[in-house]
Design a protein around this motif. Structure first.
Motif, PDB file in Angstrom:
ATOM      1  N   ASN A  62     -63.750   3.457  51.077  1.00  0.00           N
ATOM      2  CA  ASN A  62     -62.778   3.587  52.158  1.00  0.00           C
ATOM      3  C   ASN A  62     -62.817   4.941  52.846  1.00  0.00           C
ATOM      4  OD1 ASN A  62     -61.383   1.044  52.285  1.00  0.00           O
ATOM      5  ND2 ASN A  62     -60.636   1.503  50.219  1.00  0.00           N
ATOM      6  N   CYS A  63     -63.593   5.867  52.277  1.00  0.00           N
ATOM      7  CA  CYS A  63     -63.617   7.238  52.784  1.00  0.00           C
ATOM      8  C   CYS A  63     -64.143   7.279  54.224  1.00  0.00           C
ATOM      9  CB  CYS A  63     -64.492   8.103  51.882  1.00  0.00           C
ATOM     10  SG  CYS A  63     -64.631   9.801  52.452  1.00  0.00           S
ATOM     11  N   GLU A  64     -63.535   8.141  55.030  1.00  0.00           N
ATOM     12  CA  GLU A  64     -63.959   8.250  56.431  1.00  0.00           C
ATOM     13  C   GLU A  64     -65.194   9.135  56.585  1.00  0.00           C
ATOM     14  OE1 GLU A  64     -60.314   9.380  58.460  1.00  0.00           O
ATOM     15  OE2 GLU A  64     -59.324   7.668  57.509  1.00  0.00           O
ATOM     16  N   ASN A  65     -65.382  10.069  55.671  1.00  0.00           N
ATOM     17  CA  ASN A  65     -66.578  10.931  55.728  1.00  0.00           C
ATOM     18  C   ASN A  65     -67.249  11.045  54.365  1.00  0.00           C
ATOM     19  OD1 ASN A  65     -65.636  11.904  58.439  1.00  0.00           O
ATOM     20  ND2 ASN A  65     -64.029  12.773  57.141  1.00  0.00           N
ATOM     21  N   PRO A  66     -67.766   9.940  53.828  1.00  0.00           N
ATOM     22  CA  PRO A  66     -68.376  10.046  52.491  1.00  0.00           C
ATOM     23  C   PRO A  66     -69.558  11.023  52.507  1.00  0.00           C
ATOM     24  CG  PRO A  66     -68.857   7.906  53.474  1.00  0.00           C
ATOM     25  CD  PRO A  66     -67.886   8.591  54.380  1.00  0.00           C
ATOM     26  N   PRO A  71     -66.830  10.163  47.580  1.00  0.00           N
ATOM     27  CA  PRO A  71     -65.646  10.282  48.443  1.00  0.00           C
ATOM     28  C   PRO A  71     -65.428  11.755  48.799  1.00  0.00           C
ATOM     29  CG  PRO A  71     -64.999   9.886  46.151  1.00  0.00           C
ATOM     30  CD  PRO A  71     -66.494   9.766  46.201  1.00  0.00           C
ATOM     31  N   CYS A  72     -64.957  12.018  50.047  1.00  0.00           N
ATOM     32  CA  CYS A  72     -64.830  13.415  50.479  1.00  0.00           C
ATOM     33  C   CYS A  72     -63.632  14.100  49.834  1.00  0.00           C
ATOM     34  CB  CYS A  72     -64.732  13.498  52.004  1.00  0.00           C
ATOM     35  SG  CYS A  72     -63.115  13.011  52.648  1.00  0.00           S
ATOM     36  N   GLY A  73     -62.588  13.290  49.504  1.00  0.00           N
ATOM     37  CA  GLY A  73     -61.414  13.866  48.852  1.00  0.00           C
ATOM     38  C   GLY A  73     -60.430  14.519  49.818  1.00  0.00           C
ATOM     39  N   ARG A  74     -60.754  14.536  51.113  1.00  0.00           N
ATOM     40  CA  ARG A  74     -59.878  15.234  52.067  1.00  0.00           C
ATOM     41  C   ARG A  74     -59.339  14.333  53.181  1.00  0.00           C
ATOM     42  NH1 ARG A  74     -63.830  19.093  51.023  1.00  0.00           N
ATOM     43  NH2 ARG A  74     -65.099  18.232  52.698  1.00  0.00           N
ATOM     44  N   CYS A  75     -60.059  13.244  53.509  1.00  0.00           N
ATOM     45  CA  CYS A  75     -59.628  12.408  54.635  1.00  0.00           C
ATOM     46  C   CYS A  75     -58.344  11.654  54.250  1.00  0.00           C
ATOM     47  CB  CYS A  75     -60.739  11.437  55.022  1.00  0.00           C
ATOM     48  SG  CYS A  75     -61.017  10.134  53.804  1.00  0.00           S
ATOM     49  N   PRO A  76     -57.621  11.098  55.253  1.00  0.00           N
ATOM     50  CA  PRO A  76     -56.354  10.397  54.942  1.00  0.00           C
ATOM     51  C   PRO A  76     -56.552   9.263  53.926  1.00  0.00           C
ATOM     52  CG  PRO A  76     -56.605  10.711  57.313  1.00  0.00           C
ATOM     53  CD  PRO A  76     -57.888  11.173  56.688  1.00  0.00           C
ATOM     54  N   ALA A  77     -57.691   8.559  54.018  1.00  0.00           N
ATOM     55  CA  ALA A  77     -57.920   7.451  53.080  1.00  0.00           C
ATOM     56  C   ALA A  77     -58.025   7.976  51.642  1.00  0.00           C
ATOM     57  CB  ALA A  77     -59.196   6.701  53.464  1.00  0.00           C
ATOM     58  N   CYS A  78     -58.876   8.994  51.434  1.00  0.00           N
ATOM     59  CA  CYS A  78     -59.048   9.573  50.096  1.00  0.00           C
ATOM     60  C   CYS A  78     -57.720  10.084  49.547  1.00  0.00           C
ATOM     61  CB  CYS A  78     -60.056  10.724  50.131  1.00  0.00           C
ATOM     62  SG  CYS A  78     -61.764  10.169  50.193  1.00  0.00           S
ATOM     63  N   VAL A  79     -57.009  10.840  50.394  1.00  0.00           N
ATOM     64  CA  VAL A  79     -55.750  11.445  49.938  1.00  0.00           C
ATOM     65  C   VAL A  79     -54.712  10.364  49.635  1.00  0.00           C
ATOM     66  CG1 VAL A  79     -53.827  12.945  50.637  1.00  0.00           C
ATOM     67  CG2 VAL A  79     -56.195  13.612  51.176  1.00  0.00           C
TER      68      VAL A  79
HETATM   69 ZN    ZN Z   1     -62.649  10.718  52.247  1.00  0.00          ZN
END
Ligand code: ZN
Length: 504
Positions: A62-66, A71-79
């Motif tokens: 679901n990450c916007e910027n994998p 996972p990036c851990g910072r995008c709204p989806a990850c958070v």
């Molecule tokens: Zn992300």
């Protein structure tokens, strides 16, 4: 608020997951290429990273910027997934939501497109706990999954998952983590947390954690202090009572059944369950045996829970055959205890047998024989046994044991007599391939070496033959036998029984 170490140090990317690269590399690639499955099944013993990887996968898809599949851990989806505010990713524990109603509700919900992210993800932990009707409801979804849906099922007991479910999942087997990886991570976490963890203490924690990062970090939590050394670990985890276990063993080896039973009862009154006393006793027998047969290379396999000077003292009281017989009796007793209505009596009987296996204590043997229960649990258990094992059971009662009956006594240790199914048995070389990484390097080397180990396959069962006492010391490790059983059962999809025997 204090956060448990294992939560705080849970990996935030696939790259941080230690010891499961054979899985994380594939998952990253799938995320990168967008070639995802609708259903994943993560199997393996507890604390090896199944849930961690499930959560990471839910974020990565679901990450916007994998980043390279992580996972990036910072995008709204990850958070949002991390803090639980995005409801499209749901975690269920099948142990407490095992009814068909839970799965039906899930089925209705699963049809709707996700609200906040691309994929609706259900993580079902301990999936083998689902009831049959719940499994059937789950199967209906898996047969025609909507495009937006991903299931990640996790289980420690693969053989309890129906074949119909298995066939619709991509399956990933998580390995037990080698002690050296656990030690490295413990030292790293301790340093970052400002805990003075000694290497000796890290080694002991890693052994106690038995292949589980989560257990290792939880144990470190329990020891919390500025300086965590071996003594701190022993006292914090209640291992000081190991001195009691050593005293009990001494009484057994000297044939003093009365004192041994009095000690068992004293431990029982102080709140110690008899099964756990016998388990610790088995660990002690195994340590002593390793010390006898592999004084150099065996050291790294020992539990580390008992003081060296006590081990040396006890080692003088028993020879290897007696220790083997004792270990065998303890393994059988553990199985009897699980079925026994009177666990304390069963444990007492076991102690009397252990006393009697020493030379010159025929009196104790008679007591043991006279007190042997004739309950139906015993009869039922015997119905599963081969005739040859009748003699094996009596081995510890005999004062003088020859090597042949000794070997017979070891047949059936760790055996699973209730295996049902069609009796499939996998090819041995594929079992070995599956075992790589689940055993210590030394154990794996020995089980693969035709000089040390042989194998006999028959319907639904695997008999490992130790070709000498040296290899027997390694192969008699209950965890090793459990790993073989697990690997073989995963390959056939049904329970395979595993036994150990000594080949003459
Ligand atoms: Zn992300």
């Amino acid at each position: 608020m204090y956060q448990a170490l294992y939560r705080k140090w849970r990996p935030k990317t696939f790259d941080e997951v230690d010891g499961q690269e054979h899985i994380t590399e594939i998952l990253k690639k799938q995320v990168l290429l967008g070639r995802l499955s609708h259903a994943y099944l993560f199997t393996g013993t507890r604390g090896t990273g199944k849930t961690t990887c499930a959560k990471l996968l839910a974020r990565a898809v679901n990450c916007e910027n994998p980043v390279g599949g992580n996972p990036c851990g910072r995008c709204p989806a990850c958070v949002g997934i991390e803090n639980g505010s995005i409801l499209d990713v749901t975690e269920l524990d099948a142990a407490s939501n095992n009814g068909v109603e839970n799965v039906r509700l899930l089925r209705e919900e699963a049809g709707f497109s996700p609200v906040a992210v691309k994929k609706r993800v259900y993580i079902i932990d301990e999936v083998h706990m689902l009831s049959n009707s719940a499994f059937n409801a789950l199967l209906k979804i898996l047969e025609e999954p909507p495009e937006h849906l991903i299931f990640i099922l996790a289980t420690t007991e693969l053989h309890k998952v129906p074949a119909t479910i298995l066939s619709r999942c991509q399956r990933y087997s998580f390995r037990r983590i080698p002690p050296e990886n656990i030690i490295r991570r413990l030292l790293k976490v301790a340093e970052a947390e400002g805990i003075g963890l000694t290497e000796e203490a890290a080694l002991l924690l890693a052994r106690l954690a038995d292949g589980s990062f989560r257990d290792a970090l939880s144990l470190l939590d329990q020891c919390a202090a500025d300086v965590v050394d071996r003594e701190r670990v022993l006292s914090a985890i209640g291992l000081a009572e190991n001195d009691e276990i050593c005293a009990l063993m001494k009484e057994l080896l000297l044939g003093d059944g009365e004192a041994a039973i009095a000690r068992l009862n004293a431990l029982y009154r102080s709140g110690k369950e008899v099964g756990s006393t016998l388990n610790q006793l088995a660990a002690l027998y195994r340590d002593l045996l390793l010390l006898k047969i592999a004084p150099k290379s065996g050291g790294s396999l020992m539990s580390g829970a008992f003081a060296d000077f006590l081990l040396r003292e006890l080692g003088r009281l028993a020879d290897a055959p007696r220790l083997l017989a004792g270990l065998n009796e303890l393994q059988e007793a553990a199985q009897r205890l699980a079925r026994s209505a009177d666990r304390k009596l069963a444990a007492e009987l076991c102690l009397l047998k252990l006393c009697a296996s020493g030379a010159g204590s025929a009196a104790a043997a008679e007591i043991a024989a006279a007190r042997k229960p004739k309950g139906e649990t015993e009869t039922a258990a015997r119905a599963f046994e081969e005739p040859g094992e009748e003699r094996a059971r009596e081995v510890p009662l005999k004062a003088e044991i020859n090597t042949r009956s000794q070997a017979a006594g070891l047949a059936g240790s760790a055996a699973d007599k209730k295996s049902g199914g069609s009796g499939k048995v996998p090819e041995w070389k594929s079992v070995l391939a599956a075992l790589k990484g689940r055993l210590s390097d030394k154990e794996f080397e020995i089980i693969c070496d035709p000089q040390h180990a042989d194998v006999e396959l028959s319907q639904g069962s695997i008999k490992i033959l130790a070709l000498n006492y040296y290899s027997q010391g390694f192969l008699s490790n209950p965890q090793l036998l459990a790993a073989v059983k697990e690997a073989a059962s995963e390959l056939t999809g049904e329970a395979v029984s595993v036994k150990l025997d000594l080949k003459q």
